[in-house]
Design an enzyme around this catalytic site. Structure first.
Site, PDB file in Angstrom:
ATOM      1  N   HIS A   1      91.057  31.496 -21.834  1.00  0.00           N
ATOM      2  CA  HIS A   1      91.598  30.144 -21.912  1.00  0.00           C
ATOM      3  C   HIS A   1      91.017  29.460 -23.126  1.00  0.00           C
ATOM      4  O   HIS A   1      89.847  29.652 -23.444  1.00  0.00           O
ATOM      5  CB  HIS A   1      91.242  29.346 -20.644  1.00  0.00           C
ATOM      6  CG  HIS A   1      92.096  28.134 -20.486  1.00  0.00           C
ATOM      7  ND1 HIS A   1      91.811  26.945 -21.110  1.00  0.00           N
ATOM      8  CD2 HIS A   1      93.251  27.949 -19.796  1.00  0.00           C
ATOM      9  CE1 HIS A   1      92.752  26.076 -20.800  1.00  0.00           C
ATOM     10  NE2 HIS A   1      93.639  26.639 -20.013  1.00  0.00           N
TER      11      HIS A   1
ATOM     12  N   ASP B   1      96.941  31.318 -14.031  1.00  0.00           N
ATOM     13  CA  ASP B   1      98.127  32.164 -13.935  1.00  0.00           C
ATOM     14  C   ASP B   1      97.849  33.545 -13.376  1.00  0.00           C
ATOM     15  O   ASP B   1      98.775  34.277 -13.025  1.00  0.00           O
ATOM     16  CB  ASP B   1      98.776  32.305 -15.322  1.00  0.00           C
ATOM     17  CG  ASP B   1      99.436  31.017 -15.729  1.00  0.00           C
ATOM     18  OD1 ASP B   1      99.913  30.309 -14.830  1.00  0.00           O
ATOM     19  OD2 ASP B   1      99.471  30.717 -16.930  1.00  0.00           O
TER      20      ASP B   1
HETATM   21  N1  ACO Z   1      92.641  40.060 -23.360  1.00  0.00           N
HETATM   22  C1  ACO Z   1      91.879  40.668 -24.278  1.00  0.00           C
HETATM   23  N2  ACO Z   1      91.212  40.017 -25.250  1.00  0.00           N
HETATM   24  C2  ACO Z   1      91.328  38.686 -25.290  1.00  0.00           C
HETATM   25  C3  ACO Z   1      92.109  37.969 -24.340  1.00  0.00           C
HETATM   26  C4  ACO Z   1      92.784  38.708 -23.345  1.00  0.00           C
HETATM   27  N3  ACO Z   1      93.533  38.078 -22.430  1.00  0.00           N
HETATM   28  N4  ACO Z   1      92.051  36.635 -24.624  1.00  0.00           N
HETATM   29  C5  ACO Z   1      91.265  36.515 -25.687  1.00  0.00           C
HETATM   30  N5  ACO Z   1      90.822  37.743 -26.106  1.00  0.00           N
HETATM   31  C6  ACO Z   1      89.885  38.026 -27.201  1.00  0.00           C
HETATM   32  C7  ACO Z   1      90.569  37.914 -28.552  1.00  0.00           C
HETATM   33  O1  ACO Z   1      91.099  39.163 -28.964  1.00  0.00           O
HETATM   34  C8  ACO Z   1      89.426  37.441 -29.424  1.00  0.00           C
HETATM   35  O2  ACO Z   1      88.602  38.533 -29.685  1.00  0.00           O
HETATM   36  P1  ACO Z   1      87.780  38.636 -31.088  1.00  0.00           P
HETATM   37  O3  ACO Z   1      86.863  37.457 -31.096  1.00  0.00           O
HETATM   38  O4  ACO Z   1      87.103  39.950 -31.030  1.00  0.00           O
HETATM   39  O5  ACO Z   1      88.825  38.557 -32.169  1.00  0.00           O
HETATM   40  C9  ACO Z   1      88.651  36.486 -28.504  1.00  0.00           C
HETATM   41  O6  ACO Z   1      88.905  36.986 -27.177  1.00  0.00           O
HETATM   42  C10 ACO Z   1      89.077  35.023 -28.599  1.00  0.00           C
HETATM   43  O7  ACO Z   1      90.483  34.981 -28.394  1.00  0.00           O
HETATM   44  P2  ACO Z   1      91.438  33.885 -29.048  1.00  0.00           P
HETATM   45  O8  ACO Z   1      92.836  34.385 -29.028  1.00  0.00           O
HETATM   46  O9  ACO Z   1      90.877  33.437 -30.363  1.00  0.00           O
HETATM   47  O10 ACO Z   1      91.266  32.688 -28.028  1.00  0.00           O
HETATM   48  P3  ACO Z   1      92.220  31.446 -27.928  1.00  0.00           P
HETATM   49  O11 ACO Z   1      91.413  30.353 -27.357  1.00  0.00           O
HETATM   50  O12 ACO Z   1      92.927  31.204 -29.205  1.00  0.00           O
HETATM   51  O13 ACO Z   1      93.348  31.929 -26.891  1.00  0.00           O
HETATM   52  C11 ACO Z   1      94.530  32.380 -24.914  1.00  0.00           C
HETATM   53  C12 ACO Z   1      93.393  31.579 -25.556  1.00  0.00           C
HETATM   54  C13 ACO Z   1      95.843  32.209 -25.706  1.00  0.00           C
HETATM   55  C14 ACO Z   1      94.772  31.831 -23.505  1.00  0.00           C
HETATM   56  C15 ACO Z   1      94.113  33.878 -24.864  1.00  0.00           C
HETATM   57  O14 ACO Z   1      92.915  34.033 -24.113  1.00  0.00           O
HETATM   58  C16 ACO Z   1      95.221  34.779 -24.299  1.00  0.00           C
HETATM   59  O15 ACO Z   1      96.088  35.220 -25.045  1.00  0.00           O
HETATM   60  N6  ACO Z   1      95.209  35.061 -22.945  1.00  0.00           N
HETATM   61  C17 ACO Z   1      96.242  35.831 -22.324  1.00  0.00           C
HETATM   62  C18 ACO Z   1      97.466  34.953 -22.060  1.00  0.00           C
HETATM   63  C19 ACO Z   1      97.235  33.975 -20.924  1.00  0.00           C
HETATM   64  O16 ACO Z   1      96.748  34.319 -19.862  1.00  0.00           O
HETATM   65  N7  ACO Z   1      97.691  32.702 -21.152  1.00  0.00           N
HETATM   66  C20 ACO Z   1      97.599  31.647 -20.135  1.00  0.00           C
HETATM   67  C21 ACO Z   1      96.661  30.550 -20.553  1.00  0.00           C
HETATM   68  S1  ACO Z   1      96.478  29.401 -19.237  1.00  0.00           S
HETATM   69  C22 ACO Z   1      97.804  28.434 -19.321  1.00  0.00           C
HETATM   70  O17 ACO Z   1      98.472  28.268 -20.281  1.00  0.00           O
HETATM   71  C23 ACO Z   1      98.199  27.798 -18.080  1.00  0.00           C
END
Ligand code: ACO
Length: 428
Positions: free
Chosen positions: A307, A364
């Site tokens: 998140h 979710d």
């Molecule tokens: N699976 C694997 N790796 C992940 C995940 C995941 N679900 N989420 C983040 N990471 C990793 C990224 O690859 C990144 O790694 P790095 O530092 O080695 O490059 C690090 O964790 C940070 O990730 P970001 O994408 O920079 O984090 P951001 O805050 O931008 O994204 C997000 C948050 C979009 C929710 C992300 O965690 C994601 O894509 N999750 C999966 C989709 C999801 O569940 N969305 C629902 C959000 S809740 C809502 O909207 C109600």
């Protein structure tokens, strides 16, 4: 505590005031930055460090896992309030009295019908249309059926527009699902509660008495409360941005629905079930998918994990996990997909990749499991999220308009070609 922020650019010193919120959050007010520095701007893709507004609606502390609507803890609201009370609270700022809630509900009921011509629009969509696209279009179409502009300086006008949307939106949600499932459309009944009526419109059969276990309505009510607002997320910011151009309420909400649809936002609840189903079909090997999620060469992400703001745990996920267990027991559902979900959660919480990056299950991860147990088709999951989020969008839109916020218009740092001489086509 510091009273202002100092910035040095090319030897020149600048000072900017600090703003402190009621929860002691500090922000640097850079409103004068471009003016005093003669053109310097800030760059913050994804708004990771930028507050787009001041707001008195929802407080969340991602480090501590706190979420409050108008000061009330999400745990208390999910446990003790009804969805309609929360709708009132978010929009008007206070929990309603019995009389206020009665009047609010009665006004909404008076608006809980849509123009018959909406059926023609619904009939025009192909069966394959995703319900989120349909819902967004229908919400936008409401403007055509209610063309009067809202005078945002009139509380009465504002109230009427809000009531209209709250009355008609559940009809659009239910009809979107019934059309997809080739079932006759139902107008519900004004004798039922707000959420029960939504359920009836979704699930009643023309040749059957409508009966539902109150625990099912309770679970649905709780899910809607958990989704009702989440401060300046992608869809809410979209609603505020579109509304800032003084586009109407329905148009702004319609844009919010489109923003919510994406798999990185509300669309994640569908993506979670699709992912769990894929793992099941592939033999249930969670370790293989954990490895894929960690592999930087592989675009796969563990949907429902991580998140932007919560870096400890998502308080909604805690409540929802318990609700999922209760609903599955109530419905007598044994869901292999839930076992896979639990397995993945356990592995991720013990895996340094997820621990180091503070990736926890979000709301979710479990909501889809409940929706499925309630008989809601997978493609409708994000629509249910939208149903829950509508009061938050309305509250944020209302706040933005009442505060007379300026039109949203970010700056950019241009990195394209500098001036070039134009060449006639035959010379290129
Ligand atoms: N699976 C694997 N790796 C992940 C995940 C995941 N679900 N989420 C983040 N990471 C990793 C990224 O690859 C990144 O790694 P790095 O530092 O080695 O490059 C690090 O964790 C940070 O990730 P970001 O994408 O920079 O984090 P951001 O805050 O931008 O994204 C997000 C948050 C979009 C929710 C992300 O965690 C994601 O894509 N999750 C999966 C989709 C999801 O569940 N969305 C629902 C959000 S809740 C809502 O909207 C109600």
């Amino acid at each position: 505590m510091a009273e202002d922020a100092k910035l040095k650019i090319d030897g020149a010193d600048y000072e900017f005031p600090l703003i402190t919120g009621t929860e002691k959050e500090i922000a640097i007010d850079i409103g004068s930055l471009r003016g005093v520095t003669k053109g310097v701007t800030t760059l913050d893709p994804g708004f990771k460090n930028t507050a787009s507004c001041e707001s008195a609606i929802t407080f969340l502390d991602g480090e501590e896992g706190i979420l409050r609507y108008r000061g009330y803890a999400i745990e208390d609201l999910a446990d003790k309030a009804s969805f309609l009370e929360v709708v009132y609270l978010l929009i008007f700022g206070e929990l309603p009295t019995v009389d206020e809630l009665d009047k609010f509900h009665s006004d909404i009921k008076d608006e809980s019908h849509v123009d018959e011509d909406v059926k023609k629009i619904l009939g025009g969509f192909p069966k394959s249309a995703h319900p989120m696209g349909v819902l967004s279009s229908l919400t936008s179409a409401l403007t055509a059926f209610n063309p009067t502009a809202v005078n945002v300086d009139s509380e009465e006008d504002m109230y009427n527009a809000i009531i209209k949307l709250l009355g008609k939106f559940p009809v659009l949600v239910a009809w979107t699902m019934r059309t997809k499932m080739s079932q006759p459309l139902d107008y519900g009944s004004n004798n039922l509660g707000y959420v029960e009526n939504l359920h009836k419109m979704m699930f009643s059969r023309p040749n059957k008495d409508y009966n539902v276990d109150p625990q099912v309505i309770e679970a649905l009510d709780k899910l809607l409360i958990l989704h009702a607002d989440h401060e300046q997320n992608c869809s809410t910011s979209t609603v505020r941005m579109v509304g800032s151009s003084q586009a109407g309420l329905f148009a702004s909400i319609s844009a919010g629905i489109s923003a919510l649809w994406g798999p990185l936002h509300g669309g994640a609840n569908q993506a979670v079930i699709d992912m769990l189903e894929a793992i099941k079909t592939d033999g249930g090997d969670t370790k293989k998918y954990m490895a894929k999620a960690k592999d930087k060469e592989d675009p796969f992400r563990l949907m429902g994990f991580g998140h932007r703001v919560y870096k400890n745990f998502d308080p909604r996920a805690k409540i929802i996990k318990k609700a999922a267990d209760d609903v599955l027991e109530l419905m007598g559902v044994e869901d292999e997909v839930l076992d896979i979900a639990k397995g993945l959660e356990k592995e991720a919480l013990e895996d340094s990749y997820f621990v180091d990056r503070k990736l926890y299950p979000n709301v979710d991860f479990y909501s889809g499991i409940i929706y499925r147990a309630l008989g809601i088709p997978v493609e409708m999951f994000t629509v249910m999220f939208a149903m829950g989020r509508v009061p938050g969008w309305i509250a944020q839109w209302r706040e933005m308009r009442q505060r007379k916020e300026p039109i949203g218009r970010p700056r950019q740092v241009y990195i394209g070609e500098t001036h070039r001489e134009f060449k006639e086509i035959k010379e290129r």
